[in-house]
Design a protein around this motif. Structure first.
Motif, PDB file in Angstrom:
ATOM      1  N   ASN A 175      30.302  49.713  42.851  1.00 33.37           N
ATOM      2  CA  ASN A 175      29.122  50.360  42.267  1.00 33.37           C
ATOM      3  C   ASN A 175      29.354  51.852  42.060  1.00 33.37           C
ATOM      4  O   ASN A 175      28.922  52.436  41.058  1.00 33.37           O
ATOM      5  CB  ASN A 175      27.904  50.141  43.166  1.00 33.37           C
ATOM      6  CG  ASN A 175      27.406  48.714  43.134  1.00 33.37           C
ATOM      7  OD1 ASN A 175      27.709  47.963  42.205  1.00 33.37           O
ATOM      8  ND2 ASN A 175      26.639  48.325  44.140  1.00 33.37           N
ATOM      9  N   ALA A 176      30.049  52.471  43.024  1.00 33.50           N
ATOM     10  CA  ALA A 176      30.337  53.903  42.895  1.00 33.50           C
ATOM     11  C   ALA A 176      31.288  54.161  41.723  1.00 33.50           C
ATOM     12  O   ALA A 176      31.138  55.148  40.982  1.00 33.50           O
ATOM     13  CB  ALA A 176      30.947  54.427  44.198  1.00 33.50           C
ATOM     14  N   LEU A 177      32.260  53.280  41.539  1.00 35.77           N
ATOM     15  CA  LEU A 177      33.203  53.420  40.434  1.00 35.77           C
ATOM     16  C   LEU A 177      32.479  53.338  39.093  1.00 35.77           C
ATOM     17  O   LEU A 177      32.673  54.175  38.205  1.00 35.77           O
ATOM     18  CB  LEU A 177      34.273  52.333  40.526  1.00 35.77           C
ATOM     19  CG  LEU A 177      35.245  52.235  39.342  1.00 35.77           C
ATOM     20  CD1 LEU A 177      36.080  53.504  39.220  1.00 35.77           C
ATOM     21  CD2 LEU A 177      36.139  51.013  39.485  1.00 35.77           C
ATOM     22  N   ILE A 178      31.619  52.332  38.951  1.00 37.93           N
ATOM     23  CA  ILE A 178      30.891  52.142  37.700  1.00 37.93           C
ATOM     24  C   ILE A 178      29.945  53.311  37.445  1.00 37.93           C
ATOM     25  O   ILE A 178      29.848  53.818  36.323  1.00 37.93           O
ATOM     26  CB  ILE A 178      30.121  50.813  37.725  1.00 37.93           C
ATOM     27  CG1 ILE A 178      31.118  49.638  37.790  1.00 37.93           C
ATOM     28  CG2 ILE A 178      29.219  50.683  36.506  1.00 37.93           C
ATOM     29  CD1 ILE A 178      30.467  48.299  38.014  1.00 37.93           C
ATOM     30  N   ALA A 206      39.485  53.135  29.572  1.00 36.53           N
ATOM     31  CA  ALA A 206      39.252  52.155  30.639  1.00 36.53           C
ATOM     32  C   ALA A 206      38.879  50.771  30.118  1.00 36.53           C
ATOM     33  O   ALA A 206      39.023  49.774  30.830  1.00 36.53           O
ATOM     34  CB  ALA A 206      38.149  52.653  31.574  1.00 36.53           C
ATOM     35  N   ALA A 207      38.399  50.677  28.875  1.00 33.07           N
ATOM     36  CA  ALA A 207      38.015  49.387  28.314  1.00 33.07           C
ATOM     37  C   ALA A 207      39.159  48.715  27.561  1.00 33.07           C
ATOM     38  O   ALA A 207      39.006  47.588  27.086  1.00 33.07           O
ATOM     39  CB  ALA A 207      36.822  49.556  27.373  1.00 33.07           C
ATOM     40  N   TRP A 208      40.318  49.393  27.490  1.00 39.74           N
ATOM     41  CA  TRP A 208      41.417  48.891  26.665  1.00 39.74           C
ATOM     42  C   TRP A 208      42.630  48.498  27.495  1.00 39.74           C
ATOM     43  O   TRP A 208      43.002  49.170  28.448  1.00 39.74           O
ATOM     44  CB  TRP A 208      41.822  49.948  25.641  1.00 39.74           C
ATOM     45  CG  TRP A 208      40.739  50.245  24.660  1.00 39.74           C
ATOM     46  CD1 TRP A 208      39.802  51.233  24.725  1.00 39.74           C
ATOM     47  CD2 TRP A 208      40.456  49.512  23.469  1.00 39.74           C
ATOM     48  NE1 TRP A 208      38.956  51.173  23.649  1.00 39.74           N
ATOM     49  CE2 TRP A 208      39.332  50.122  22.858  1.00 39.74           C
ATOM     50  CE3 TRP A 208      41.036  48.400  22.854  1.00 39.74           C
ATOM     51  CZ2 TRP A 208      38.783  49.655  21.661  1.00 39.74           C
ATOM     52  CZ3 TRP A 208      40.492  47.938  21.663  1.00 39.74           C
ATOM     53  CH2 TRP A 208      39.378  48.564  21.087  1.00 39.74           C
ATOM     54  N   GLY A 209      43.254  47.396  27.103  1.00 42.88           N
ATOM     55  CA  GLY A 209      44.477  46.936  27.744  1.00 42.88           C
ATOM     56  C   GLY A 209      45.526  46.628  26.693  1.00 42.88           C
ATOM     57  O   GLY A 209      45.246  46.631  25.490  1.00 42.88           O
ATOM     58  N   ILE A 240      39.323  49.541  33.853  1.00 49.50           N
ATOM     59  CA  ILE A 240      38.183  49.157  34.677  1.00 49.50           C
ATOM     60  C   ILE A 240      38.445  47.825  35.369  1.00 49.50           C
ATOM     61  O   ILE A 240      38.075  47.625  36.526  1.00 49.50           O
ATOM     62  CB  ILE A 240      36.882  49.093  33.824  1.00 49.50           C
ATOM     63  CG1 ILE A 240      35.689  48.727  34.693  1.00 49.50           C
ATOM     64  CG2 ILE A 240      37.043  48.113  32.675  1.00 49.50           C
ATOM     65  CD1 ILE A 240      35.364  49.713  35.772  1.00 49.50           C
ATOM     66  N   VAL A 241      39.114  46.912  34.685  1.00 49.17           N
ATOM     67  CA  VAL A 241      39.435  45.615  35.282  1.00 49.17           C
ATOM     68  C   VAL A 241      40.428  45.786  36.425  1.00 49.17           C
ATOM     69  O   VAL A 241      40.270  45.205  37.507  1.00 49.17           O
ATOM     70  CB  VAL A 241      40.004  44.652  34.224  1.00 49.17           C
ATOM     71  CG1 VAL A 241      40.420  43.326  34.863  1.00 49.17           C
ATOM     72  CG2 VAL A 241      38.986  44.407  33.115  1.00 49.17           C
ATOM     73  N   ALA A 242      41.456  46.603  36.201  1.00 47.40           N
ATOM     74  CA  ALA A 242      42.464  46.841  37.239  1.00 47.40           C
ATOM     75  C   ALA A 242      41.843  47.505  38.463  1.00 47.40           C
ATOM     76  O   ALA A 242      42.147  47.145  39.609  1.00 47.40           O
ATOM     77  CB  ALA A 242      43.587  47.705  36.677  1.00 47.40           C
ATOM     78  N   ALA A 243      40.952  48.471  38.245  1.00 49.00           N
ATOM     79  CA  ALA A 243      40.320  49.177  39.362  1.00 49.00           C
ATOM     80  C   ALA A 243      39.418  48.240  40.174  1.00 49.00           C
ATOM     81  O   ALA A 243      39.424  48.272  41.406  1.00 49.00           O
ATOM     82  CB  ALA A 243      39.520  50.367  38.844  1.00 49.00           C
ATOM     83  N   MET A 244      38.642  47.413  39.488  1.00 55.53           N
ATOM     84  CA  MET A 244      37.759  46.482  40.193  1.00 55.53           C
ATOM     85  C   MET A 244      38.568  45.453  40.983  1.00 55.53           C
ATOM     86  O   MET A 244      38.208  45.093  42.106  1.00 55.53           O
ATOM     87  CB  MET A 244      36.838  45.792  39.190  1.00 55.53           C
ATOM     88  CG  MET A 244      35.913  46.746  38.439  1.00 55.53           C
ATOM     89  SD  MET A 244      34.666  47.514  39.496  1.00 55.53           S
ATOM     90  CE  MET A 244      33.359  46.293  39.372  1.00 55.53           C
ATOM     91  N   ARG A 249      38.620  44.848  45.077  1.00 55.54           N
ATOM     92  CA  ARG A 249      38.410  43.505  45.612  1.00 55.54           C
ATOM     93  C   ARG A 249      39.527  43.119  46.577  1.00 55.54           C
ATOM     94  O   ARG A 249      39.278  42.596  47.662  1.00 55.54           O
ATOM     95  CB  ARG A 249      38.353  42.493  44.466  1.00 55.54           C
ATOM     96  CG  ARG A 249      38.147  41.040  44.900  1.00 55.54           C
ATOM     97  CD  ARG A 249      38.516  40.101  43.777  1.00 55.54           C
ATOM     98  NE  ARG A 249      39.929  40.260  43.419  1.00 55.54           N
ATOM     99  CZ  ARG A 249      40.409  40.033  42.213  1.00 55.54           C
ATOM    100  NH1 ARG A 249      39.605  39.686  41.221  1.00 55.54           N
ATOM    101  NH2 ARG A 249      41.714  40.182  41.975  1.00 55.54           N
ATOM    102  N   ASP A 250      40.784  43.383  46.194  1.00 53.90           N
ATOM    103  CA  ASP A 250      41.926  43.030  47.043  1.00 53.90           C
ATOM    104  C   ASP A 250      41.926  43.859  48.339  1.00 53.90           C
ATOM    105  O   ASP A 250      42.228  43.326  49.420  1.00 53.90           O
ATOM    106  CB  ASP A 250      43.234  43.250  46.283  1.00 53.90           C
ATOM    107  CG  ASP A 250      43.395  42.285  45.117  1.00 53.90           C
ATOM    108  OD1 ASP A 250      42.693  41.249  45.097  1.00 53.90           O
ATOM    109  OD2 ASP A 250      44.226  42.573  44.229  1.00 53.90           O
ATOM    110  N   GLU A 251      41.594  45.135  48.234  1.00 52.94           N
ATOM    111  CA  GLU A 251      41.552  45.986  49.433  1.00 52.94           C
ATOM    112  C   GLU A 251      40.433  45.543  50.370  1.00 52.94           C
ATOM    113  O   GLU A 251      40.598  45.551  51.596  1.00 52.94           O
ATOM    114  CB  GLU A 251      41.344  47.452  49.018  1.00 52.94           C
ATOM    115  CG  GLU A 251      42.551  48.050  48.287  1.00 52.94           C
ATOM    116  CD  GLU A 251      42.254  49.425  47.726  1.00 52.94           C
ATOM    117  OE1 GLU A 251      41.066  49.837  47.766  1.00 52.94           O
ATOM    118  OE2 GLU A 251      43.195  50.090  47.233  1.00 52.94           O
TER     119      GLU A 251
END
Length: 434
Positions: A359-362, A312-315, A331-335, A339-341
């Motif tokens: 917060n739940a994701l993290i 999740a920390a790698w792109g 993690i960036v894509a999920a956040m 945000r968009d939703e």
């Protein structure tokens, strides 16, 4: 090693003066010049020139042996290089406004066409910069550099600095860059800043400037996947470490076109990897802290958060057959998706849920005890194998240009020790054989 933590035309005399250096044998730098921090780097196809408070130095890129250029007595050191066309023999050099001159020195724009062996004072003046030359030989210069609360002054010369024409027009803000206009060959674009960044552009040589917020200028640029080495941090008590170039270390690290590079360095074990179709695509990576331990008594030890299986920390950025693609860290894509939703829901009058879901994701990710904090330094790097096949699409045989990204902004907590931010690797090659 240096650390960075959190961060009317002027009246000038125009003339051309040949100021050739004396005919002497090329000399290497002195021992006490080797560790002086470089100010500017001009890297060309086969050679590189650098400036520092010790002077101007030149090296062939193959031999990697520095020679100190003998400069005219009136030429100030510690200056900057101007923008010139790719593969041009012309070198432009100017002394910044704040530079203190010694007796006999003359500030202005200097030029060289023999890799800095001889220099001409093209135009004398104490407030030049930035400076740029186009393919057609037009020379552009800001003539009241670093102005604050004054209208910027820009001029163009068609005769290499002998005479100038003011093209300032309706410009405003502080100028920090000049570059060739991609839409109007032979014209210049001006980068300014006034609260936010702007690009100033004109339709013709009358230079009636049209101002566009940098973010909106050529918006298709944002859609392109670029290779580079982005580096950032977003925590107020989190250092943004910078490793500075010197003559001694320039060829040992990935400085390329600059006088500094991120001190947190991500690299792969080789510049080229070959795999067969169906094989696990994993490459060895090393994260180390760049530090000159000859000058610093104690190595700086930093920490990162990582997971042996969850990437999740790698792109990854990759280019295949001329087309570039990018997969941002999970993690960036999920956040961003949350945000968009959330934004879409609010636009329909529905209650927002962004903070709760993020917060739940993290919390869910941090609940995995396999996440660990690792240490690294100049003496003890952090190493692991990274399965890039889980990050990018390597389905087709052929050659790929690849770059890794790391991003810990949402996962790490500085009070627990890990450094928070992002950095990237140099570009490397992956070959997929049938």
């Amino acid at each position: 090693m240096c650390q960075i933590i959190r961060t009317q035309i002027a009246k000038v005399s125009f003339f051309l003066l040949l100021v050739s250096t004396s005919s002497v044998l090329a000399e290497p730098p002195k021992v006490d010049e080797l560790d002086v921090r470089l100010d500017e780097v001009l890297r060309r196809k086969t050679d590189v020139l650098v400036t520092s408070s010790a002077g101007i130095f030149w090296s062939n890129l193959e031999e990697k042996k520095w020679q100190k250029r003998t400069l005219p007595a009136q030429m100030p050191i510690g200056g900057k290089f101007g923008v010139v066309p790719t593969d041009s023999e012309q070198i432009l050099y100017y002394s910044p406004r704040w530079h203190k001159l010694t007796e006999g020195q003359r500030a202005g724009i200097y030029g060289s066409t023999d890799a800095g062996q001889t220099w001409q004072l093209l135009s004398e003046g104490g407030e030049y910069g930035p400076v740029a030359m186009l393919e057609n030989g037009s020379l552009f210069a800001v003539t009241n550099a670093e102005q604050i609360n004054r209208q910027p002054s820009i001029a163009v010369s068609r005769d290499l600095g002998k005479t100038w024409r003011d093209i300032s027009g309706n410009l405003s803000g502080r100028v920090h860059g000049l570059f060739p206009d991609p839409d109007h060959p032979g014209l210049i674009c001006v980068e300014t800043h006034c609260i936010r960044g702007y690009v100033e552009q004109a339709d013709d040589e009358n230079y009636e400037w049209k101002s566009t917020i940098s973010w909106h200028w050529h918006p298709e640029r944002r859609e392109k996947v670029s290779f580079g080495r982005p580096y950032s941090t977003s925590s107020s008590n989190n250092p943004l470490y910078i490793f500075c170039a010197t003559l001694r270390n320039y060829f040992d690290y990935d400085f390329i076109y600059g006088a500094s590079t991120p001190a947190i360095d991500l690299s792969t074990g080789a510049e080229r990897f070959t795999f067969r179709t169906g094989e696990v695509l994993a490459v060895p990576i090393t994260i180390r802290f760049l530090q000159d331990l000859r000058n610093d008594k104690m190595p700086i030890v930093e920490k990162l958060i990582d997971h042996p299986a969850n990437l999740a920390a790698w792109g990854l950025r990759w280019e295949f057959q001329g087309e570039r693609s990018y997969k941002s860290p999970g993690i960036v894509a999920a956040m961003s998706r949350i945000r968009d939703e959330d934004s879409a829901a609010r636009s329909k009058g529905l209650p927002g849920f962004r903070e709760e879901k993020q917060n739940a994701l993290i919390a869910g990710l941090k609940g995995d005890r396999a996440w660990k904090t690792v240490e690294f330094s100049a003496m003890a790097p952090y190493r692991r194998m990274l399965e890039i096949g889980k990050l990018g699409d390597f389905a087709k045989p052929g050659e790929y240009r690849v770059q890794l990204d790391y991003q810990s902004t949402y996962l790490a907590d500085r009070k627990d020790g890990p450094w928070i931010g992002s950095f990237s690797s140099p570009v490397f090659t992956v070959v997929i054989e049938p």
